[in-house]
Scaffold this motif. Structure first.
Motif, short mmCIF file in Angstrom:
data_model
loop_
_atom_site.label_atom_id
_atom_site.label_comp_id
_atom_site.label_asym_id
_atom_site.label_seq_id
_atom_site.Cartn_x
_atom_site.Cartn_y
_atom_site.Cartn_z
N ASN A 18 0.89 -1.32 0.24
CA ASN A 18 -0.29 -0.16 -0.49
C ASN A 18 0.90 1.31 0.02
O ASN A 18 0.54 2.35 -0.22
CB ASN A 18 -1.12 -0.04 1.31
CG ASN A 18 -0.38 -0.18 2.24
OD1 ASN A 18 1.15 -0.18 2.34
ND2 ASN A 18 -1.18 -0.18 3.34
N THR A 19 2.50 0.68 0.03
CA THR A 19 2.70 2.25 -0.11
C THR A 19 3.34 2.04 -1.68
O THR A 19 3.36 1.21 -2.24
CB THR A 19 4.24 2.70 0.53
OG1 THR A 19 4.65 1.82 0.60
CG2 THR A 19 3.95 2.67 1.97
N ALA A 20 4.12 3.61 -2.23
CA ALA A 20 4.84 3.08 -3.73
C ALA A 20 6.41 2.44 -3.62
O ALA A 20 6.46 1.48 -4.60
CB ALA A 20 5.43 4.87 -4.25
N GLN A 21 6.57 2.55 -2.43
CA GLN A 21 7.86 1.40 -1.96
C GLN A 21 7.81 0.01 -1.95
O GLN A 21 8.23 -0.43 -2.83
CB GLN A 21 9.25 2.01 -0.52
CG GLN A 21 10.14 1.48 -0.22
CD GLN A 21 10.76 1.45 0.41
OE1 GLN A 21 9.78 2.43 0.97
NE2 GLN A 21 11.33 0.89 1.22
N ALA A 22 6.76 0.01 -1.31
CA ALA A 22 6.48 -1.92 -1.43
C ALA A 22 5.77 -2.32 -2.57
O ALA A 22 6.35 -3.13 -2.79
CB ALA A 22 5.17 -1.90 -0.08
N LYS A 23 5.25 -1.51 -3.44
CA LYS A 23 4.65 -1.38 -4.42
C LYS A 23 6.15 -2.07 -5.54
O LYS A 23 5.93 -2.70 -6.67
CB LYS A 23 3.71 -0.95 -5.14
CG LYS A 23 2.47 -0.61 -4.60
CD LYS A 23 1.67 -0.28 -5.21
CE LYS A 23 0.26 0.63 -4.51
NZ LYS A 23 -0.50 1.64 -5.02
N LYS A 24 6.52 -1.08 -5.66
CA LYS A 24 7.73 -1.21 -6.60
C LYS A 24 9.38 -2.73 -5.70
O LYS A 24 8.81 -3.20 -6.79
CB LYS A 24 8.82 0.40 -6.68
CG LYS A 24 10.20 -0.04 -6.95
CD LYS A 24 11.16 1.18 -7.43
CE LYS A 24 11.93 0.91 -8.17
NZ LYS A 24 13.47 2.05 -7.59
N ARG A 25 8.77 -2.90 -4.83
CA ARG A 25 9.99 -3.78 -4.00
C ARG A 25 9.20 -5.16 -4.72
O ARG A 25 9.93 -5.99 -5.31
CB ARG A 25 10.00 -3.87 -3.17
CG ARG A 25 10.63 -3.22 -1.78
CD ARG A 25 12.33 -2.91 -2.34
NE ARG A 25 12.34 -3.94 -2.14
CZ ARG A 25 13.94 -4.95 -2.53
NH1 ARG A 25 14.39 -3.68 -4.01
NH2 ARG A 25 14.58 -5.69 -1.85
N THR A 67 10.58 -7.87 -6.88
CA THR A 67 11.11 -9.48 -7.14
C THR A 67 10.40 -10.39 -7.68
O THR A 67 10.81 -11.30 -7.80
CB THR A 67 9.47 -9.47 -5.84
OG1 THR A 67 10.66 -8.84 -3.99
CG2 THR A 67 10.15 -10.74 -4.30
N VAL A 68 9.20 -9.71 -8.31
CA VAL A 68 8.48 -10.59 -9.22
C VAL A 68 9.40 -11.07 -10.46
O VAL A 68 10.32 -12.20 -10.70
CB VAL A 68 6.96 -9.60 -10.03
CG1 VAL A 68 6.96 -10.47 -10.87
CG2 VAL A 68 6.69 -10.39 -8.73
N ALA A 69 10.29 -9.37 -10.98
CA ALA A 69 11.57 -10.12 -12.00
C ALA A 69 12.65 -10.82 -11.84
O ALA A 69 12.65 -11.43 -12.98
CB ALA A 69 12.06 -8.58 -12.28
N ARG A 70 12.86 -10.66 -10.41
CA ARG A 70 14.11 -11.17 -9.98
C ARG A 70 14.00 -12.40 -10.34
O ARG A 70 14.45 -13.83 -10.41
CB ARG A 70 14.59 -10.75 -8.93
CG ARG A 70 15.53 -11.40 -8.48
CD ARG A 70 16.33 -10.48 -6.50
NE ARG A 70 15.82 -8.93 -6.65
CZ ARG A 70 15.14 -8.18 -6.05
NH1 ARG A 70 14.48 -8.82 -5.81
NH2 ARG A 70 15.30 -7.22 -6.12
N ARG A 71 12.38 -12.67 -9.46
CA ARG A 71 12.56 -14.47 -8.91
C ARG A 71 12.13 -15.08 -11.24
O ARG A 71 12.14 -16.53 -10.99
CB ARG A 71 11.06 -14.83 -8.01
CG ARG A 71 10.45 -16.00 -8.71
CD ARG A 71 8.99 -16.09 -8.00
NE ARG A 71 8.11 -17.29 -7.82
CZ ARG A 71 8.18 -18.13 -8.74
NH1 ARG A 71 8.18 -17.53 -10.84
NH2 ARG A 71 7.70 -19.31 -8.85
#
Length: 87
Positions: free
Chosen positions: A3-10, A14-18
């Motif tokens: 629910n924050t911009a930082q958390a959405k970016k993370r 994470t999806v891309a890294r996975r």
């Protein structure tokens, strides 16, 4: 849910890294299987050629941190000893 911009970016990162790690790990397994298959075929020269290609893949994946460098060394050592044991 993020629910924050930082958390959405993370979450996006994470999806891309996975996905990237998953494809690299798959490459690693394929390289190991190809060496084992060459060993089972009984052709020592072909097994050595496939092993040389696989070692560079193992090293590059270990350098990226997908697997530990000691795990890569262990795989290379076991495959090399299998090739050496061929008649």
């Amino acid at each position: 849910m993020a629910n924050t911009a930082q958390a959405k970016k993370r979450a996006r990162q994470t999806v891309a890294r996975r996905e990237r790690n998953f494809s690299l790990r798959s490459r690693l397994r394929t390289a190991i299987k190809s060496v084992r298959k060459a060993i089972e075929s009984g052709d020592k020269t072909q097994a050595q050629a496939v092993y040389r290609k696989s070692t560079s893949i193992l090293d590059s994946i270990a350098d990226k941190g997908i697997i530990h460098k000691n795990k890569a060394a262990r795989h290379k050592s076991r495959l090399a000893s299998s090739i050496k044991a061929m008649a």
